[in-house]
Design a protein around this motif. Structure first.
Motif, PDB file in Angstrom:
ATOM      1  N   ALA A 105      -8.716   3.074  -2.759  1.00  0.00           N
ATOM      2  CA  ALA A 105      -8.436   4.213  -3.667  1.00  0.00           C
ATOM      3  C   ALA A 105      -8.257   3.855  -5.102  1.00  0.00           C
ATOM      4  CB  ALA A 105      -7.397   5.210  -3.356  1.00  0.00           C
ATOM      5  N   ARG A 106      -7.881   2.281  -5.144  1.00  0.00           N
ATOM      6  CA  ARG A 106      -7.569   1.991  -6.397  1.00  0.00           C
ATOM      7  C   ARG A 106      -8.380   0.621  -6.721  1.00  0.00           C
ATOM      8  NH1 ARG A 106      -1.000   2.253  -5.783  1.00  0.00           N
ATOM      9  NH2 ARG A 106      -1.468   0.950  -4.232  1.00  0.00           N
ATOM     10  N   CYS A 107      -9.270   0.571  -6.020  1.00  0.00           N
ATOM     11  CA  CYS A 107     -10.111  -0.851  -6.053  1.00  0.00           C
ATOM     12  C   CYS A 107     -11.331  -0.414  -7.394  1.00  0.00           C
ATOM     13  CB  CYS A 107     -10.836  -1.079  -4.836  1.00  0.00           C
ATOM     14  SG  CYS A 107     -11.865  -2.745  -4.766  1.00  0.00           S
ATOM     15  N   PRO A 108     -11.525  -1.374  -8.245  1.00  0.00           N
ATOM     16  CA  PRO A 108     -11.294  -2.830  -7.836  1.00  0.00           C
ATOM     17  C   PRO A 108     -10.127  -3.149  -8.648  1.00  0.00           C
ATOM     18  CG  PRO A 108     -13.114  -2.663  -9.712  1.00  0.00           C
ATOM     19  CD  PRO A 108     -12.697  -1.117  -8.867  1.00  0.00           C
ATOM     20  N   TYR A 109      -9.435  -4.482  -8.299  1.00  0.00           N
ATOM     21  CA  TYR A 109      -8.323  -4.835  -8.893  1.00  0.00           C
ATOM     22  C   TYR A 109      -8.409  -5.769 -10.160  1.00  0.00           C
ATOM     23  CZ  TYR A 109      -4.797  -3.644  -5.107  1.00  0.00           C
ATOM     24  OH  TYR A 109      -4.141  -2.887  -4.488  1.00  0.00           O
ATOM     25  N   GLY A 110      -9.926  -6.265 -10.194  1.00  0.00           N
ATOM     26  CA  GLY A 110     -10.237  -7.269 -11.222  1.00  0.00           C
ATOM     27  C   GLY A 110      -9.899  -6.875 -12.568  1.00  0.00           C
ATOM     28  N   PRO A 111     -10.313  -5.647 -13.089  1.00  0.00           N
ATOM     29  CA  PRO A 111     -10.012  -5.340 -14.459  1.00  0.00           C
ATOM     30  C   PRO A 111      -8.653  -4.831 -14.807  1.00  0.00           C
ATOM     31  CG  PRO A 111     -11.972  -3.844 -13.506  1.00  0.00           C
ATOM     32  CD  PRO A 111     -11.038  -4.654 -12.366  1.00  0.00           C
ATOM     33  N   ARG A 112      -7.823  -4.580 -13.770  1.00  0.00           N
ATOM     34  CA  ARG A 112      -6.294  -3.888 -14.076  1.00  0.00           C
ATOM     35  C   ARG A 112      -5.306  -5.077 -14.558  1.00  0.00           C
ATOM     36  NH1 ARG A 112      -5.424   0.945 -11.534  1.00  0.00           N
ATOM     37  NH2 ARG A 112      -7.023   1.517  -9.865  1.00  0.00           N
ATOM     38  N   PRO A 113      -4.369  -4.779 -15.130  1.00  0.00           N
ATOM     39  CA  PRO A 113      -3.342  -5.427 -15.821  1.00  0.00           C
ATOM     40  C   PRO A 113      -2.554  -6.277 -14.748  1.00  0.00           C
ATOM     41  CG  PRO A 113      -3.262  -3.021 -16.731  1.00  0.00           C
ATOM     42  CD  PRO A 113      -4.251  -3.014 -15.618  1.00  0.00           C
ATOM     43  N   ARG A 114      -2.380  -7.376 -14.929  1.00  0.00           N
ATOM     44  CA  ARG A 114      -1.702  -8.330 -13.890  1.00  0.00           C
ATOM     45  C   ARG A 114      -0.355  -7.431 -13.427  1.00  0.00           C
ATOM     46  NH1 ARG A 114      -2.491 -13.812 -13.966  1.00  0.00           N
ATOM     47  NH2 ARG A 114      -0.415 -14.242 -13.502  1.00  0.00           N
ATOM     48  N   HIS A 115       0.473  -6.973 -13.857  1.00  0.00           N
ATOM     49  CA  HIS A 115       1.571  -6.062 -13.620  1.00  0.00           C
ATOM     50  C   HIS A 115       1.266  -4.958 -12.603  1.00  0.00           C
ATOM     51  CE1 HIS A 115       1.781  -2.128 -15.898  1.00  0.00           C
ATOM     52  NE2 HIS A 115       0.783  -2.937 -16.494  1.00  0.00           N
ATOM     53  N   GLU A 116       0.132  -4.297 -12.707  1.00  0.00           N
ATOM     54  CA  GLU A 116      -0.580  -3.363 -11.872  1.00  0.00           C
ATOM     55  C   GLU A 116      -0.773  -3.859 -10.530  1.00  0.00           C
ATOM     56  OE1 GLU A 116      -2.239   0.697 -13.558  1.00  0.00           O
ATOM     57  OE2 GLU A 116      -4.020  -0.845 -13.058  1.00  0.00           O
ATOM     58  N   VAL A 117      -1.382  -5.111 -10.675  1.00  0.00           N
ATOM     59  CA  VAL A 117      -1.969  -5.630  -9.315  1.00  0.00           C
ATOM     60  C   VAL A 117      -0.972  -6.214  -8.605  1.00  0.00           C
ATOM     61  CG1 VAL A 117      -3.463  -7.725  -8.512  1.00  0.00           C
ATOM     62  CG2 VAL A 117      -4.204  -6.524 -10.559  1.00  0.00           C
ATOM     63  N   ARG A 118       0.144  -6.587  -9.300  1.00  0.00           N
ATOM     64  CA  ARG A 118       1.151  -7.203  -8.500  1.00  0.00           C
ATOM     65  C   ARG A 118       2.078  -5.902  -7.765  1.00  0.00           C
ATOM     66  NH1 ARG A 118       3.662  -9.293 -12.576  1.00  0.00           N
ATOM     67  NH2 ARG A 118       2.783 -11.477 -12.373  1.00  0.00           N
ATOM     68  N   ASN A 119       2.049  -5.086  -8.429  1.00  0.00           N
ATOM     69  CA  ASN A 119       2.802  -3.849  -8.120  1.00  0.00           C
ATOM     70  C   ASN A 119       1.962  -3.247  -6.720  1.00  0.00           C
ATOM     71  OD1 ASN A 119       4.939  -1.806  -7.892  1.00  0.00           O
ATOM     72  ND2 ASN A 119       3.369  -0.264  -8.809  1.00  0.00           N
ATOM     73  N   PHE A 120       0.704  -3.262  -6.938  1.00  0.00           N
ATOM     74  CA  PHE A 120       0.057  -2.666  -5.743  1.00  0.00           C
ATOM     75  C   PHE A 120      -0.021  -3.382  -4.550  1.00  0.00           C
ATOM     76  CE2 PHE A 120      -3.191  -0.160  -8.724  1.00  0.00           C
ATOM     77  CZ  PHE A 120      -2.130   0.689  -9.081  1.00  0.00           C
ATOM     78  N   THR A 121      -0.044  -4.823  -4.751  1.00  0.00           N
ATOM     79  CA  THR A 121       0.024  -5.920  -3.801  1.00  0.00           C
ATOM     80  C   THR A 121       1.534  -5.814  -2.972  1.00  0.00           C
ATOM     81  OG1 THR A 121      -1.404  -7.404  -5.242  1.00  0.00           O
ATOM     82  CG2 THR A 121      -0.318  -8.468  -3.295  1.00  0.00           C
ATOM     83  N   TRP A 122       2.458  -5.694  -3.671  1.00  0.00           N
ATOM     84  CA  TRP A 122       3.885  -5.629  -3.099  1.00  0.00           C
ATOM     85  C   TRP A 122       3.747  -4.167  -2.220  1.00  0.00           C
ATOM     86  CZ3 TRP A 122       8.592  -7.933  -3.061  1.00  0.00           C
ATOM     87  CH2 TRP A 122       8.588  -9.202  -3.417  1.00  0.00           C
ATOM     88  N   GLN A 123       3.235  -3.046  -2.855  1.00  0.00           N
ATOM     89  CA  GLN A 123       3.302  -1.975  -2.028  1.00  0.00           C
ATOM     90  C   GLN A 123       2.536  -1.983  -0.536  1.00  0.00           C
ATOM     91  OE1 GLN A 123       1.496   0.950  -4.304  1.00  0.00           O
ATOM     92  NE2 GLN A 123       2.870   1.079  -5.843  1.00  0.00           N
ATOM     93  N   MET A 124       1.570  -2.861  -0.660  1.00  0.00           N
ATOM     94  CA  MET A 124       0.779  -3.240   0.637  1.00  0.00           C
ATOM     95  C   MET A 124       1.520  -3.989   1.479  1.00  0.00           C
ATOM     96  SD  MET A 124      -3.253  -3.411  -0.335  1.00  0.00           S
ATOM     97  CE  MET A 124      -3.129  -4.725  -1.458  1.00  0.00           C
ATOM     98  N   ALA A 125       2.065  -5.211   0.892  1.00  0.00           N
ATOM     99  CA  ALA A 125       2.873  -6.060   1.738  1.00  0.00           C
ATOM    100  C   ALA A 125       4.051  -5.536   2.480  1.00  0.00           C
ATOM    101  CB  ALA A 125       3.410  -7.054   0.991  1.00  0.00           C
ATOM    102  N   LYS A 126       4.891  -4.619   1.653  1.00  0.00           N
ATOM    103  CA  LYS A 126       5.972  -3.944   2.210  1.00  0.00           C
ATOM    104  C   LYS A 126       5.578  -3.050   3.221  1.00  0.00           C
ATOM    105  CE  LYS A 126       9.637  -4.468  -1.490  1.00  0.00           C
ATOM    106  NZ  LYS A 126      10.496  -3.987  -2.249  1.00  0.00           N
ATOM    107  N   ALA A 127       4.464  -2.303   3.242  1.00  0.00           N
ATOM    108  CA  ALA A 127       3.933  -1.423   4.339  1.00  0.00           C
ATOM    109  C   ALA A 127       3.894  -2.181   5.763  1.00  0.00           C
ATOM    110  CB  ALA A 127       2.748  -0.650   3.749  1.00  0.00           C
ATOM    111  N   LEU A 128       2.986  -3.404   5.715  1.00  0.00           N
ATOM    112  CA  LEU A 128       3.187  -4.196   6.692  1.00  0.00           C
ATOM    113  C   LEU A 128       4.112  -4.755   7.285  1.00  0.00           C
ATOM    114  CD1 LEU A 128      -0.588  -5.583   6.139  1.00  0.00           C
ATOM    115  CD2 LEU A 128       0.137  -3.721   7.280  1.00  0.00           C
ATOM    116  N   GLU A 129       5.213  -5.141   6.520  1.00  0.00           N
ATOM    117  CA  GLU A 129       6.447  -5.814   6.702  1.00  0.00           C
ATOM    118  C   GLU A 129       7.196  -4.551   7.736  1.00  0.00           C
ATOM    119  OE1 GLU A 129      10.168  -7.604   4.534  1.00  0.00           O
ATOM    120  OE2 GLU A 129       9.437  -5.928   3.862  1.00  0.00           O
ATOM    121  N   LYS A 130       7.117  -3.467   7.457  1.00  0.00           N
ATOM    122  CA  LYS A 130       7.618  -2.590   8.191  1.00  0.00           C
ATOM    123  C   LYS A 130       6.996  -2.482   9.777  1.00  0.00           C
ATOM    124  CE  LYS A 130       8.960   0.703   4.367  1.00  0.00           C
ATOM    125  NZ  LYS A 130       8.792   1.733   3.274  1.00  0.00           N
TER     126      LYS A 130
END
Length: 266
Positions: free
Chosen positions: A37-62
């Motif tokens: 839904a939020r792809c591509p990440y390439g043009p996005r600001p770094r802080h946004e990409v970092r935030n999205f990546t953490w969201q995915m990582a935490k979802a899988l951690e659970k």
């Protein structure tokens, strides 16, 4: 250990890494999140990409994963270090494996890196390649049209070859013998890239080296699985489009895909 391996990506590109892990480690279960839904990440600001990546990582951690693969070069460049510090399970990215693959194969130490705008601007590949070879020369090229082409499912259409050829036009005058596909979406376009660049150029992805890293870490920790894999795929966007691409690329008859809503880290 029968816990799943987690794989995250901005969309369907990380399936190229998942496919190689499945080939090398057929007993392992993979839980995959594609943030379509939020792809591509390439043009996005770094802080946004970092935030999205953490969201995915935490979802899988659970979901109880035993290892996390950030199968997105842009996300690896901005979030790998912080996730490695936070997570109790091993976290690996795809930039260092990609750089290793390039150094292994290049004869002239002239390497072109095809990647998203975000990965190119991060300088992550230049840094990773320089750490392996002080003599290597890197030719970076952002290919912003490639990810939308793959995500749309149009990568087998007649226009795909034209889009790839146009995207690679800036390399016409450059000197290199090896190309690293610095975005995990790009191997889905590899045949077009190879045709455009010619047989004298070796085109590589990070997928095989990344899968070897996964195997090595799990073996060292005594956590290799022995059971029957039960893969699960999650997408933040269209489930039918994701399922079509996953079924095609992974050559699986029954791909279990669910819609997932990612929550903020705030």
């Amino acid at each position: 250990m029968e816990a799943p391996i987690g794989v995250i990506d901005s969309g369907v590109g990380g399936l190229t890494v998942a496919k190689e892990i499945m080939r090398l480690l057929p007993n392992e279960t993979i839980y995959y999140i594609g943030d379509t839904a939020r792809c591509p990440y390439g043009p996005r600001p770094r802080h946004e990409v970092r935030n999205f990546t953490w969201q995915m990582a935490k979802a899988l951690e659970k979901k109880g994963i035993k290892l996390l693969v950030i199968a997105c070069n842009t996300a690896t460049a901005v979030a790998l270090n912080s996730l490695q510090k936070y997570f109790s399970v091993p976290v690996i990215g795809v930039v260092n494996p990609g750089a290793r693959a390039a150094i292994k194969h290049t004869k002239r130490h002239e390497i072109a890196v095809l990647a998203t705008q975000g990965t190119i601007e991060s300088g992550a590949y230049e840094e990773a390649i320089a750490s392996l070879s002080s003599s290597a020369h890197v030719v970076p090229l952002a290919c912003p049209t490639f990810v939308p082409l793959v995500e749309s499912g149009e990568y087998k259409s007649t226009m795909a070859a034209r889009i790839v050829a146009a995207g690679l036009q800036p390399l016409k005058q450059a000197s290199f013998d090896t190309v690293i596909l610095g975005c995990t979406h790009y191997p889905i376009l590899q045949s077009y890239i190879e045709k455009t660049l010619g047989k004298q150029v070796t085109v590589l992805s990070s997928a095989e080296e990344t899968a070897k890293d996964v195997q090595g870490i799990l073996a060292q920790r005594g956590e290799l699985a022995t059971g029957n894999p039960q893969h699960k795929f999650y997408a933040t966007g269209s489930v039918p489009i994701f399922k079509d691409i996953a079924t095609d690329w992974l050559a699986l008859s029954n791909v279990a895909v669910e819609r997932i809503q990612l929550t903020s880290n705030d």
